[in-house]
Design a protein around this motif. Structure first.
Motif, mmCIF file in Angstrom:
data_model
loop_
_atom_site.group_PDB
_atom_site.id
_atom_site.type_symbol
_atom_site.label_atom_id
_atom_site.label_comp_id
_atom_site.label_asym_id
_atom_site.label_seq_id
_atom_site.Cartn_x
_atom_site.Cartn_y
_atom_site.Cartn_z
ATOM 1 N N THR A 72 -53.394 -25.607 -98.944
ATOM 2 C CA THR A 72 -54.642 -25.319 -98.223
ATOM 3 C C THR A 72 -54.421 -24.316 -97.094
ATOM 4 N N GLN A 73 -53.172 -23.953 -96.816
ATOM 5 C CA GLN A 73 -52.870 -23.055 -95.694
ATOM 6 C C GLN A 73 -52.119 -21.817 -96.163
ATOM 7 N N GLN A 74 -52.656 -20.662 -95.823
ATOM 8 C CA GLN A 74 -51.970 -19.395 -96.069
ATOM 9 C C GLN A 74 -51.823 -18.662 -94.752
ATOM 10 N N LEU A 75 -50.699 -17.994 -94.580
ATOM 11 C CA LEU A 75 -50.505 -17.125 -93.430
ATOM 12 C C LEU A 75 -50.714 -15.692 -93.885
ATOM 13 N N ALA A 76 -51.326 -14.901 -93.015
ATOM 14 C CA ALA A 76 -51.524 -13.489 -93.323
ATOM 15 C C ALA A 76 -50.202 -12.749 -93.193
ATOM 16 N N LEU A 77 -49.958 -11.865 -94.146
ATOM 17 C CA LEU A 77 -48.820 -10.956 -94.096
ATOM 18 C C LEU A 77 -49.414 -9.567 -94.117
ATOM 19 N N GLY A 78 -49.170 -8.800 -93.061
ATOM 20 C CA GLY A 78 -49.803 -7.486 -92.933
ATOM 21 C C GLY A 78 -51.024 -7.607 -92.041
ATOM 22 N N GLY A 79 -52.145 -7.103 -92.516
ATOM 23 C CA GLY A 79 -53.387 -7.177 -91.757
ATOM 24 C C GLY A 79 -53.428 -6.197 -90.603
ATOM 25 N N VAL B 52 -47.103 -6.975 -108.260
ATOM 26 C CA VAL B 52 -46.199 -8.003 -108.790
ATOM 27 C C VAL B 52 -46.612 -9.384 -108.279
ATOM 28 N N PHE B 53 -47.228 -9.428 -107.099
ATOM 29 C CA PHE B 53 -47.629 -10.687 -106.477
ATOM 30 C C PHE B 53 -49.130 -10.936 -106.578
ATOM 31 N N THR B 54 -49.823 -10.164 -107.386
ATOM 32 C CA THR B 54 -51.270 -10.273 -107.462
ATOM 33 C C THR B 54 -51.688 -11.430 -108.355
ATOM 34 N N SER B 55 -52.579 -12.249 -107.840
ATOM 35 C CA SER B 55 -53.181 -13.303 -108.650
ATOM 36 C C SER B 55 -54.689 -13.304 -108.395
ATOM 37 N N ILE B 56 -55.240 -12.104 -108.299
ATOM 38 C CA ILE B 56 -56.665 -11.913 -108.050
ATOM 39 C C ILE B 56 -57.351 -11.812 -109.405
ATOM 40 N N PRO B 57 -58.507 -12.327 -109.637
ATOM 41 C CA PRO B 57 -59.488 -12.809 -108.677
ATOM 42 C C PRO B 57 -59.333 -14.275 -108.314
ATOM 43 N N CYS C 242 -51.262 -9.558 -97.744
ATOM 44 C CA CYS C 242 -50.833 -10.670 -98.586
ATOM 45 C C CYS C 242 -51.172 -11.979 -97.882
ATOM 46 N N GLY C 243 -51.180 -13.045 -98.659
ATOM 47 C CA GLY C 243 -51.267 -14.392 -98.125
ATOM 48 C C GLY C 243 -50.031 -15.148 -98.584
ATOM 49 N N VAL C 244 -49.376 -15.839 -97.655
ATOM 50 C CA VAL C 244 -48.157 -16.577 -97.959
ATOM 51 C C VAL C 244 -48.415 -18.050 -97.667
ATOM 52 N N TYR C 245 -48.179 -18.903 -98.667
ATOM 53 C CA TYR C 245 -48.350 -20.337 -98.467
ATOM 54 C C TYR C 245 -47.195 -20.873 -97.642
ATOM 55 N N MET D 262 -37.419 -16.683 -103.737
ATOM 56 C CA MET D 262 -38.719 -17.051 -104.300
ATOM 57 C C MET D 262 -39.617 -17.468 -103.139
ATOM 58 N N VAL D 263 -40.839 -16.926 -103.129
ATOM 59 C CA VAL D 263 -41.799 -17.224 -102.065
ATOM 60 C C VAL D 263 -43.186 -17.346 -102.699
ATOM 61 N N PRO D 264 -43.973 -18.363 -102.316
ATOM 62 C CA PRO D 264 -45.328 -18.483 -102.856
ATOM 63 C C PRO D 264 -46.290 -17.567 -102.097
ATOM 64 N N MET D 265 -46.670 -16.465 -102.725
ATOM 65 C CA MET D 265 -47.558 -15.519 -102.057
ATOM 66 C C MET D 265 -48.414 -14.781 -103.064
ATOM 67 N N SER D 266 -49.492 -14.223 -102.561
ATOM 68 C CA SER D 266 -50.400 -13.418 -103.362
ATOM 69 C C SER D 266 -50.760 -12.188 -102.534
ATOM 70 N N CYS D 267 -50.722 -11.007 -103.163
ATOM 71 C CA CYS D 267 -50.929 -9.758 -102.424
ATOM 72 C C CYS D 267 -51.987 -8.876 -103.077
ATOM 73 N N GLN D 268 -52.537 -7.980 -102.281
ATOM 74 C CA GLN D 268 -53.393 -6.939 -102.823
ATOM 75 C C GLN D 268 -52.511 -5.999 -103.648
#
Length: 186
Positions: free
Chosen positions: A35-42, A101-106, A139-142, A64-70
């Motif tokens: 339920t919590q993501q930290l912003a990476l970048g921004g 590589v880290f994209t899981s959009i939408p 990116c968002g990092v869990y 290995m890191v749980p993250m999703s990026c633009q």
């Protein structure tokens, strides 16, 4: 002629993997708060880091890191020495990875994403840190659960507008670590 070329190709491929040793988990904190993501970048160019401890020497093959990026982001992952438990800027390895590589959009999916080092670092036992930086996109990092869930190091952040030093990750529940895994080849 074809058979000889294929044999040579196979021999070169086998020789290229001279270690023949699979990487093993050397440090990890795999519990996460989905339920919590930290912003990476921004807009404040926030960076994240996690210190970890190694008990055996080896070659750090990947993290290995749980993250999703633009998709347009570029992520830089470094392995650094630590001072006082925080990354100290002495870079031992760096890997640049395109955000797609880290994209899981939408539909963002929670899961570990691998960053393999093309030029891995040979490390002795001790404490190190990996840092995450995103440029050209976000990116968002869990994170791990509230509290210090990993005893071998601490999670950190640094952003524009904060002091020049890394700050320990925190929230209303106290400190936090990142969710991660570090792999070594002995």
């Amino acid at each position: 002629m074809k058979r000889r070329s294929l044999g040579l190709l196979v021999a070169l491929w086998v020789a290229g993997d001279a270690t023949g040793v699979e990487p093993e988990v050397a440090a990890e904190q795999v519990n996460l708060d989905a339920t919590q993501q930290l912003a990476l970048g921004g807009s404040v160019r926030q960076r994240l880091a996690q210190a970890f401890e190694l008990f055996e020497p080896g070659v750090l093959s990947h993290v290995m890191v749980p993250m999703s990026c633009q998709p347009k982001a570029t992520i830089y992952v470094t392995i650094e020495k630590t001072s006082g438990g925080a990354p100290d800027g002495a870079i031992l390895a760096v890997q640049k990875v395109p955000g797609y590589v880290f994209t899981s959009i939408p539909t963002p999916a929670v899961g570990m994403r691998m960053v393999e080092f093309v030029e891995p670092a040979k490390l002795d036992p001790g404490q190190y840190a990996f840092t995450l930086t995103a440029k050209g996109g976000d990116c968002g990092v869990y994170v791990g659960p509230s509290g210090s869930s990993y005893s071998g190091g601490r999670g950190f952040f640094i952003a524009d507008g904060n002091g020049p030093a890394w700050i320990e990750l925190f929230d209303a529940g106290g400190v936090r670590d990142l969710a991660f895994q570090v792999y070594l080849r002995p």
